[in-house]
Design a protein around this motif. Sequence first.
Motif, PDB file in Angstrom:
ATOM      1  N   THR A 142      39.074  29.685  21.692  1.00  0.00           N
ATOM      2  CA  THR A 142      39.904  29.962  22.851  1.00  0.00           C
ATOM      3  C   THR A 142      39.339  31.127  23.655  1.00  0.00           C
ATOM      4  O   THR A 142      38.571  31.948  23.153  1.00  0.00           O
ATOM      5  N   ARG A 143      39.742  31.197  24.916  1.00  0.00           N
ATOM      6  CA  ARG A 143      39.207  32.167  25.854  1.00  0.00           C
ATOM      7  C   ARG A 143      39.873  33.529  25.674  1.00  0.00           C
ATOM      8  O   ARG A 143      41.102  33.633  25.637  1.00  0.00           O
ATOM      9  N   ARG A 144      39.074  34.575  25.582  1.00  0.00           N
ATOM     10  CA  ARG A 144      39.602  35.928  25.504  1.00  0.00           C
ATOM     11  C   ARG A 144      39.859  36.479  26.906  1.00  0.00           C
ATOM     12  O   ARG A 144      39.196  36.081  27.874  1.00  0.00           O
ATOM     13  N   PRO A 145      40.792  37.406  27.034  1.00  0.00           N
ATOM     14  CA  PRO A 145      40.962  38.075  28.335  1.00  0.00           C
ATOM     15  C   PRO A 145      39.681  38.791  28.738  1.00  0.00           C
ATOM     16  O   PRO A 145      39.021  39.427  27.912  1.00  0.00           O
ATOM     17  N   ALA A 146      39.320  38.673  30.019  1.00  0.00           N
ATOM     18  CA  ALA A 146      38.065  39.250  30.506  1.00  0.00           C
ATOM     19  C   ALA A 146      38.284  40.416  31.446  1.00  0.00           C
ATOM     20  O   ALA A 146      37.342  40.934  32.028  1.00  0.00           O
ATOM     21  N   GLY A 147      39.527  40.864  31.595  1.00  0.00           N
ATOM     22  CA  GLY A 147      39.811  41.967  32.499  1.00  0.00           C
ATOM     23  C   GLY A 147      40.927  41.628  33.453  1.00  0.00           C
ATOM     24  O   GLY A 147      41.010  40.497  33.956  1.00  0.00           O
ATOM     25  N   GLY A 148      41.812  42.610  33.718  1.00  0.00           N
ATOM     26  CA  GLY A 148      42.917  42.365  34.625  1.00  0.00           C
ATOM     27  C   GLY A 148      43.956  41.433  34.026  1.00  0.00           C
ATOM     28  O   GLY A 148      44.093  41.315  32.809  1.00  0.00           O
ATOM     29  N   ALA A 186      44.064  45.851  29.332  1.00  0.00           N
ATOM     30  CA  ALA A 186      44.342  47.217  29.775  1.00  0.00           C
ATOM     31  C   ALA A 186      43.527  48.157  28.902  1.00  0.00           C
ATOM     32  O   ALA A 186      43.833  48.340  27.715  1.00  0.00           O
ATOM     33  N   ALA A 187      42.442  48.712  29.493  1.00  0.00           N
ATOM     34  CA  ALA A 187      41.530  49.594  28.739  1.00  0.00           C
ATOM     35  C   ALA A 187      40.969  48.830  27.550  1.00  0.00           C
ATOM     36  O   ALA A 187      40.383  47.767  27.716  1.00  0.00           O
ATOM     37  N   ALA A 188      41.173  49.343  26.320  1.00  0.00           N
ATOM     38  CA  ALA A 188      40.599  48.715  25.131  1.00  0.00           C
ATOM     39  C   ALA A 188      41.512  47.663  24.518  1.00  0.00           C
ATOM     40  O   ALA A 188      41.148  47.028  23.528  1.00  0.00           O
ATOM     41  N   VAL A 189      42.693  47.476  25.104  1.00  0.00           N
ATOM     42  CA  VAL A 189      43.684  46.560  24.537  1.00  0.00           C
ATOM     43  C   VAL A 189      43.732  45.281  25.363  1.00  0.00           C
ATOM     44  O   VAL A 189      43.665  45.318  26.599  1.00  0.00           O
TER      45      VAL A 189
END
Length: 644
Positions: free
Chosen positions: A163-169, A194-197
Amino acid sequence: MKSTHVLFTCVCAALLAPPLAHAQDAGEISLESLLNQEVSSASKFAQRIADAPSAVTVVTAEDIRRMGAVDLPDALRMVPGLSMRAKTRGTYTASARNAYDPASPRMLVLVDGRPTALEIHSTTLWEAVEVALEQVERIEVVRGPGSALYGGNAYDGVISITTRRPAGGTDVVSSVAAGEHRERQATVTVRHTAAAVRIDGFAQTAASGLGAAFVTADGTRLERSTEMNKGSLRLGWSNARGVDVELAGGMSDGKSIQFWTLGEPFAYKPFETRYAQLGFTLPALVGGAELRSRVNFIARTLGDPALDGTESTRTEGEVTLSRALGAHRGILGATANHLHVEENYYMPEHADQNIFGVYVQDIWSISRVLEVTAGARYDRHPLAGGKVSPRATLLVRPSPLHTVRTSAGRAFRYPTVLENHMRLPLRLGGGLVIEAAGSEKLRPEGITSYEMGYIGSPHPALTLTADLFVNRYDNAVRFQMTDFIHLPNGTPIPVRGEFTSVAGGNARGGELGAVVLPAEWLRFQANYAYLDLENAKGMRVLTAPEHKVNAEVGVRPLRPVWVNLTYHHLSEADYTGLVSTASPYGHPTVLPAGGIFHLNAAADLWRGLSGSVLVQNLGDRRYQDIYGGESFGRRVVAKLSMKL
C-alpha cells in the motif's frame, strides 16, 4: 438500478466533456522504466525486476486505473500464468502453474507483509482483504515456488500487495461506484504527513446481489449476495537516520456465499476479521546491517459460532537482518507462527499449531554479467516435522537491457488445520451418511522446480518476457473415499473419506509476454501461458485450462482520457474424472473454451475529479470460471473519484 443508471449517465457525460486537466497515463511510461521497476518480494529487499531471481510481474496503481479494476482479482487478471477463478461475483481463488484445488490453496497472499489466509484451511477471502484499491501502490506476483524465503504457504507462488505511504501534506480521496446486480461501493482514503509522523487509512462499504443464483437439490432458490464493511488505520514515524516504526490495525465484516470444495457444499456465512500489526526498521544496526521486524495478530470468525462457525487466531512474527558486503548481499531471517482454531462444525476439538522457520540467502555479483542467488530455509511443523527448502538462481546479463535466468529449487506445503483435524458427517439424503476425516499422519506436499526465464527490451518500443518451467510434485494431499459398503448387487457405497497423501505428478509449461509502446497515446500488451499437467500415472489432468491468453489495447483519444480494451481466453477444463457427473445441483463437469472482452474508459476531469466506466464481458457470453461456480454474464460498473 435507478441509482446505477444515473451514475452511469453522469460518468459517460463527464468522459465526453472537453479536457480540463492533464493525466499521467500508461503511454508515458518508458520501456526502460518497466525493466527498472522496483520489486522486493522475490528476495525480501528492493531490487530491479530484471535482477529478480524469480519470475515476477508487477501491477502498478496506474495499471489498476487503466484497466478500471473494481476489486483486487480484477487487477490481477492480466498476470501471465496466474488464474483468478471466480466462484461468485464476489468470491475468488488464485492458482499459478498448477491445478486449481479449493480444498488446498497453495498461493501465499500478503498485504504489507501480513498473511491473509484463513487459519483453518488457508483460503484467502479476497472480498474481505482489508485493503482498498485506492491504497495500492503495487502488487507483485511471484510465479513459482517461494518456500526458500516464505515457507510452506508459498508452494505455487506469492502475491504481495504493497500500500501507498503518505508522501507529504494531506491527501484525501473519496470514490463511489455502482453497477448491475445492485453492486455498489463507497470508499474514502486519507494520507497525512506532519514532520516525522505520518498517518493513513481507509473506510469502505460495498454490496452486491443477484436473485435466484443457486437452486438447491430440493428446488429452493437462494439469493446470492455479498455485503462488506472494512477499514484500516496506520500510524508511522521515521527519522533522518532511517529508523522507521509503524503501528497498524484494521477490520472487515461481511457476509457472502462461501465454497469449501468443488462447488457442492456452500453456505451463506457472515465473517469478521480484526488485526493489529507492528513493524520497525533499524538501519546500520551492527556493521552496516539492517534489521527489520514485524509482528501480526489476527482474529477471525467465519460463520455463526453458535451453529457451524469457526473462530481462530493467528500470532506471527518475523525478524530479518540484511547487509551488503563487497560483491555479496545477504539476508538472514527467522519466523514464528502460532495458529489456534476453536472447535467447530468441522472439528470436534480445538487445534493449535506452532510453526517455526529460519532462512538464509546470499546474492553474489560475480561480475557485471554474472550473478548467483543461493539460499535455503528450514521449517518445523508439530505434526509433519521439519522440511528444508533450497533454491539457487544464475543470472546472466549480457547488457543492462537483457537478463537470462536459470534456477532450481525445492518447496513444500504443510497440511492445513482442516486436513489434519477434520471430523465431519456428510448427510447426502436417503439416510446415507459419509464420515469425512482429516489425518495427523499427512506428509507435506513437495515440489521440485526447474525454471528458465528472460526479460529484456530488444527494441526501443518493445519489452519481452519468457519463462519455461518443469515441476515435479510428490505427496499430494487429496480427499479420497477409503471405506465402502456393498449392496446385494455388488454396488459399492462410500461411507468414509479422508485426506490422504498420494503420489504427485508433473507440470510443464511456460509464459510469454510482450509490451509495445509505439506512441505515447497507444499501448499494446499481450501474454500467453501454457500448462501441461500429468498425474503420477502419466495421465493428463484437465481441471486447469491448458492455454490462457490475455491481450490489451489502450488508446488516448483525448489528453485526459484513456480507453482500454482487454481480452481473456481460457481453453477447456474437464472435471469429469474428479467429481460425480450426477451432481444434485446440475453443474456441468466440462467447462468449454471461450473468451471475453472488457472495456474501460477512464479520465481525469476537473480539479481532482476523475471517472470511469467498466463493461466486463462485452458480448454477454454466459460462462463459469470453475466447476460448481456461478454462471456469469455482462457486468457494468461506473465509478467517480474526487481527490481533495
